[in-house]
Design a protein around this motif. Sequence first.
Motif, short mmCIF file in Angstrom:
data_model
loop_
_atom_site.label_atom_id
_atom_site.label_comp_id
_atom_site.label_asym_id
_atom_site.label_seq_id
_atom_site.Cartn_x
_atom_site.Cartn_y
_atom_site.Cartn_z
N ALA A 1 -0.21 1.70 7.02
CA ALA A 1 -0.02 0.27 7.24
C ALA A 1 1.42 -0.12 6.93
CB ALA A 1 -0.97 -0.53 6.36
N ASN B 1 -2.66 -8.18 3.74
CA ASN B 1 -2.93 -7.93 2.32
C ASN B 1 -1.74 -8.46 1.52
OD1 ASN B 1 -3.27 -6.89 -0.27
ND2 ASN B 1 -2.85 -4.77 0.34
N ASP C 1 -4.53 1.66 0.35
CA ASP C 1 -4.68 1.92 1.77
C ASP C 1 -5.90 1.18 2.29
OD1 ASP C 1 -2.47 3.64 1.96
OD2 ASP C 1 -3.66 5.33 1.20
N PRO C 2 -5.84 0.65 3.50
CA PRO C 2 -6.98 -0.10 4.03
C PRO C 2 -8.14 0.81 4.42
CG PRO C 2 -5.29 0.10 5.70
CD PRO C 2 -4.70 0.67 4.44
N LYS D 1 -11.10 1.87 6.86
CA LYS D 1 -11.20 1.79 8.30
C LYS D 1 -12.57 2.27 8.78
CE LYS D 1 -6.33 3.20 8.59
NZ LYS D 1 -5.40 4.24 9.12
N ARG E 1 -10.83 -2.67 10.47
CA ARG E 1 -9.86 -2.23 9.48
C ARG E 1 -9.75 -3.34 8.42
NH1 ARG E 1 -4.83 0.18 12.15
NH2 ARG E 1 -4.67 -1.91 13.02
N GLU E 2 -9.67 -2.91 7.16
CA GLU E 2 -9.66 -3.89 6.06
C GLU E 2 -8.49 -4.85 6.17
OE1 GLU E 2 -9.76 -3.93 1.15
OE2 GLU E 2 -9.35 -2.06 2.25
N PHE E 3 -7.29 -4.33 6.48
CA PHE E 3 -6.13 -5.17 6.73
C PHE E 3 -5.16 -4.43 7.65
CE2 PHE E 3 -5.25 -3.01 2.67
CZ PHE E 3 -4.00 -2.43 2.90
N ASP E 4 -4.27 -5.21 8.29
CA ASP E 4 -3.36 -4.65 9.29
C ASP E 4 -1.94 -4.48 8.77
OD1 ASP E 4 -5.28 -4.77 11.57
OD2 ASP E 4 -5.18 -6.91 11.14
N ARG F 1 0.76 -5.19 4.99
CA ARG F 1 0.99 -5.75 3.65
C ARG F 1 2.08 -6.81 3.77
NH1 ARG F 1 1.28 -0.24 2.92
NH2 ARG F 1 -0.62 0.72 2.09
#
Length: 403
Positions: free
Chosen positions: A283, A310, A326-327, A329, A339-342, A344
């Motif tokens: 990310a 994030n 780390d996100p 997935k 995906r948890e986040f794209d 930071r």
Amino acid sequence: MSERVADSTIKGFLYQFNKTILEIVNADDEDVITVEGVVEDVDVLSASGELEAIQCKYHETKEKFIPSLIFKPLLQMAEAYDRNPSARIKYTIFIYVPNEDHCQKDIDPSILNSALATTDQSLSKIVSRISGKFDKVEFLKNTRIVFGPSLDEIECSTKAALELLGIQGSDVDTLLYPNSIEKIAKLSSIKDETERQITKAKLYTYLSSATHTAISKWTLALRNRSEILKNIKQQLSSYFSQNSRDRYFYIDKNEIDDYEEKVVVFFGNYIKKYYSKPSHVTAPTFIINDNIEAIRDLEFRLYTKGIKANTGLVGNSFVVDHFFRDPMKKINRNHIEEREFDLRLLAMDSEQEAINHRKGDDLYLVCSNTPNNIELTDVNFYQVGISSFNELEYVIGIRNSHE
């Protein structure tokens, strides 16, 4: 400031920077050049102990030379001479005025007398600091005016001089010359005089180790702007072709003309290009010189566009390990379903030390000056001081044009 005045100001500085580079490259090995010297724009101290103090003036909008154009530099030099008349200093006013032949001239006593008799309030302050014991005759013996070439002409001379340094494998137009301009610009902004000193050998060493073109408002003000942008794109292409790079971007929002209007679009374009496939494993991290409240507003704007950021917040508290996690997935048939986040998103003004907690592979500095709190050891960093997201997207391979 009007666009014309701003353009004139930038040209004036570029003229001074070019003259400085020429003085360095043409200097003897033992000579020490001070950028923004104690006396003038450029101070050249020879091994013999003699100092030449040079002040540069660029007047491309004037049709011809008139004495008042040099009143200020002449009075400043007279004041410096008056303070220390026994010093071994030669004073030079290096000036460009259209329609003046390139030549060196003594300064007529009548010009100095007119300057000393000026009624201009700002200049009268300088005159008031010059003592009654000021020796005009001796001062003029050590002072000259040099009518120099145009900016385009001095740029050509500077490039020719850099070519003679014999640095193998380095393109003068897109590497040596812009990096020389950037080096002098940075030296000129340093407060400590001793740190503004440079020699021919030091410039040679700096340029010999340069592998990337430093981009700033100064290098992008040069005539070959498009060529420089194209060159930096080529230089960075190998890094952006690698899917596993852990990339950090520090963005000075005050230097991007279209920051508020284009920042969300830029993040979306970046994610689509470099973080949309299972093979894109890391990310990206974006650091903005803003406070947490502004970053949370930006987080919401991104959310409405389907981009999850994030910010490292757990409740109302920033947790650095939470930020750098780390996100998670969910991948199905080589497609990322969730995906948890794209990305930071860090508020530099609120969390100044977080950027150094875990260093990535590459740090892209989208700014003119690197913040003091950013540690640059053990990381590849690149100065990409552009002024628009279109240009940034171009040099990092997202778009094919910077227009």
